[in-house]
Design an enzyme around this catalytic site. Structure first.
Site, PDB file in Angstrom:
ATOM      1  CG  ASN A   7      -1.872   1.140   1.286  1.00 28.85           C
ATOM      2  OD1 ASN A   7      -1.506   2.279   1.030  1.00 28.85           O
ATOM      3  ND2 ASN A   7      -3.121   0.845   1.623  1.00 28.85           N
ATOM      4  CG  HIS A  10       0.670   6.109   4.947  1.00 30.88           C
ATOM      5  ND1 HIS A  10      -0.267   7.088   5.197  1.00 30.88           N
ATOM      6  CD2 HIS A  10       0.105   4.938   5.294  1.00 30.88           C
ATOM      7  CE1 HIS A  10      -1.342   6.517   5.715  1.00 30.88           C
ATOM      8  NE2 HIS A  10      -1.159   5.224   5.779  1.00 30.88           N
ATOM      9  CG  HIS A  43      -8.114   3.972   1.479  1.00 24.86           C
ATOM     10  ND1 HIS A  43      -8.194   3.957   2.845  1.00 24.86           N
ATOM     11  CD2 HIS A  43      -9.377   4.216   1.033  1.00 24.86           C
ATOM     12  CE1 HIS A  43      -9.447   4.167   3.215  1.00 24.86           C
ATOM     13  NE2 HIS A  43     -10.184   4.324   2.134  1.00 24.86           N
ATOM     14  NE  ARG A  45      -8.149   7.071   4.704  1.00 26.11           N
ATOM     15  CZ  ARG A  45      -8.955   6.745   5.718  1.00 26.11           C
ATOM     16  NH1 ARG A  45     -10.090   7.411   5.902  1.00 26.11           N
ATOM     17  NH2 ARG A  45      -8.641   5.748   6.544  1.00 26.11           N
ATOM     18  NE  ARG A  49      -7.717  10.895   5.809  1.00 30.06           N
ATOM     19  CZ  ARG A  49      -8.168  10.434   6.979  1.00 30.06           C
ATOM     20  NH1 ARG A  49      -7.369   9.760   7.791  1.00 30.06           N
ATOM     21  NH2 ARG A  49      -9.416  10.642   7.344  1.00 30.06           N
ATOM     22  CD  GLU A  70      -7.169  -0.659   1.191  1.00 29.09           C
ATOM     23  OE1 GLU A  70      -6.858   0.443   1.656  1.00 29.09           O
ATOM     24  OE2 GLU A  70      -6.850  -1.726   1.735  1.00 29.09           O
ATOM     25  CB  THR A 101      -9.001   1.575   8.145  1.00 27.70           C
ATOM     26  OG1 THR A 101      -8.955   2.223   6.877  1.00 27.70           O
ATOM     27  CG2 THR A 101     -10.177   0.623   8.187  1.00 27.70           C
ATOM     28  CD  GLU A 151      -6.989  -6.098   3.206  1.00 35.52           C
ATOM     29  OE1 GLU A 151      -7.179  -5.848   1.997  1.00 35.52           O
ATOM     30  OE2 GLU A 151      -6.219  -5.427   3.931  1.00 35.52           O
ATOM     31  CG  HIS A 191      -5.238  -1.512   9.465  1.00 38.58           C
ATOM     32  ND1 HIS A 191      -5.450  -0.432   8.634  1.00 38.58           N
ATOM     33  CD2 HIS A 191      -4.961  -0.997  10.680  1.00 38.58           C
ATOM     34  CE1 HIS A 191      -5.345   0.682   9.344  1.00 38.58           C
ATOM     35  NE2 HIS A 191      -5.038   0.368  10.578  1.00 38.58           N
TER      36      HIS A 191
HETATM   37  C1  LIG Z   1      -8.175  -0.442   4.884  1.00 41.21           C
HETATM   38  C2  LIG Z   1      -6.864  -0.381   5.522  1.00 41.21           C
HETATM   39  O1  LIG Z   1      -6.616  -0.970   6.524  1.00 41.21           O
HETATM   40  C3  LIG Z   1      -5.796   0.434   4.929  1.00 41.21           C
HETATM   41  O2  LIG Z   1      -5.372  -0.056   3.758  1.00 41.21           O
HETATM   42  C4  LIG Z   1      -6.253   1.834   4.712  1.00 41.21           C
HETATM   43  O3  LIG Z   1      -5.583   2.373   3.618  1.00 41.21           O
HETATM   44  C5  LIG Z   1      -5.931   2.588   5.962  1.00 41.21           C
HETATM   45  O4  LIG Z   1      -6.200   3.929   5.705  1.00 41.21           O
HETATM   46  P1  LIG Z   1      -4.954   4.908   5.546  1.00 41.21           P
HETATM   47  O5  LIG Z   1      -4.107   4.370   4.426  1.00 41.21           O
HETATM   48  O6  LIG Z   1      -5.603   6.228   5.232  1.00 41.21           O
HETATM   49  O7  LIG Z   1      -4.218   4.856   6.860  1.00 41.21           O
HETATM   50  N1  LIG Z   2      -5.694  -2.943   3.794  1.00 47.78           N
HETATM   51  C1  LIG Z   2      -4.496  -2.804   4.578  1.00 47.78           C
HETATM   52  C2  LIG Z   2      -3.481  -2.035   3.794  1.00 47.78           C
HETATM   53  O1  LIG Z   2      -3.608  -1.865   2.600  1.00 47.78           O
HETATM   54  C3  LIG Z   2      -2.309  -1.481   4.493  1.00 47.78           C
HETATM   55  O2  LIG Z   2      -2.619  -1.187   5.814  1.00 47.78           O
HETATM   56  P1  LIG Z   2      -1.375  -0.617   6.687  1.00 47.78           P
HETATM   57  O3  LIG Z   2      -0.258  -1.625   6.574  1.00 47.78           O
HETATM   58  O4  LIG Z   2      -0.985   0.701   6.076  1.00 47.78           O
HETATM   59  O5  LIG Z   2      -1.910  -0.499   8.090  1.00 47.78           O
END
Ligand SMILES: CC(=O)[C@@H](O)[C@H](O)COP(=O)(O)O
Ligand SMILES: NCC(=O)COP(=O)(O)O
Length: 241
Positions: A7, A10, A43, A45, A49, A70, A101, A151, A191
């Site tokens: 992911n 960030h 994700h 959103r 953000r 996501e 999340t 998931e 997560h």
């Molecule tokens: C759904 C999940 O757990 C994450 O992939 C999600 O992206 C968390 O949100 P942030 O990335 O905004 O922290």
């Molecule tokens: N769905 C979880 C994800 O994509 C990444 O979550 P995290 O490792 O950033 O908490």
């Protein structure tokens, strides 16, 4: 062997800190794939953000492995999913005021609504996943919605503040994983997973993917993204198939 799906939200968080153009999550995604990631997650959103619409559009054209989008189950996001055609969409809950999340979707009583919501996405041959807690009622509802994947939210396990609490959460997750698999659902986990707690799943069979972002990007800030992804890949490759 489970896949690592990275992911890159960030990376975008850092870019949005100055509302600038770098670091670019599109570049990060390519680097993560070169380092062994077998998928990329973003994700998008509602409050934008971090990940922007531009990121999703470019990633849908540049990701060589699989792009997972996501998103909240809204008309806006359904339109974006249909226009960008990612490999998979994952429906997640969203609250503007949340830092990240906080839990899984509550599917109870929404089976028909979400099955209808996903129908045009499935018609475009886009896979779907439901981000849920490891609760029997949620897992049963996910099976009724006929999304091929769930998931399972590992955040409560990751956030546990004692070994006892973490073991209790792990037991709950393992029961949920087994229930989901028994119902024919493919299981991803995500997560809060990091280079230490992920070993809790080393011997769990049949996990399809680990979705990991924050801990990889945090390590990347200090040791580089290539190293951070390769480190996680090398851990996961020792796990049960
Ligand atoms: C759904 C999940 O757990 C994450 O992939 C999600 O992206 C968390 O949100 P942030 O990335 O905004 O922290
Ligand atoms: N769905 C979880 C994800 O994509 C990444 O979550 P995290 O490792 O950033 O908490």
């Amino acid at each position: 062997m489970p896949k690592l799906v990275v992911n890159v939200d960030h990376i975008a968080t850092l870019r949005q800190a100055r509302l600038g153009i770098e670091p670019d999550p599109v570049t990060a995604a390519h680097m993560a794939e070169l380092a062994g990631a077998e998928g990329i997650i973003v994700h998008l959103r509602e409050d934008r953000r971090h990940i922007q619409d531009r990121d999703v559009a470019l990633l849908s054209q540049t990701v060589k492995t699989n792009l997972h989008l996501e998103m909240a189950a809204t008309p806006e996001m359904q339109k974006i999913a249909l226009n960008t055609a990612p490999h998979m969409v994952c429906l997640v809950p969203e609250k503007r005021q949340e830092l990240t999340t906080e839990g899984g979707l509550d599917l109870r009583g929404r089976e028909t609504e979400l099955r209808d919501y996903l129908a045009p996405i499935h018609e475009r041959e886009i896979l779907s996943s439901l981000f849920i807690d490891a609760e029997p009622e949620q897992i049963k509802a996910a099976a009724a919605i006929q999304a091929p994947y769930v998931e399972i939210h590992t955040g409560h396990f990751a956030d546990a503040t004692s070994r006892t609490a973490q073991q209790q959460e792990l037991t709950r997750l393992l029961e949920g994983i087994r229930q989901a698999q028994d119902l024919g659902l493919k299981v991803n986990l995500g997560h809060g997973l990091n280079y230490t707690n992920i070993y809790g799943f080393a011997t769990v069979p049949g996990i399809h993917e680990f979705s990991i972002g924050h801990s990889i990007i945090a390590r990347a800030a200090l040791s580089g993204l290539d190293r951070a992804v390769r480190d996680m890949v090398s851990i996961i490759k020792t796990f049960a198939p």
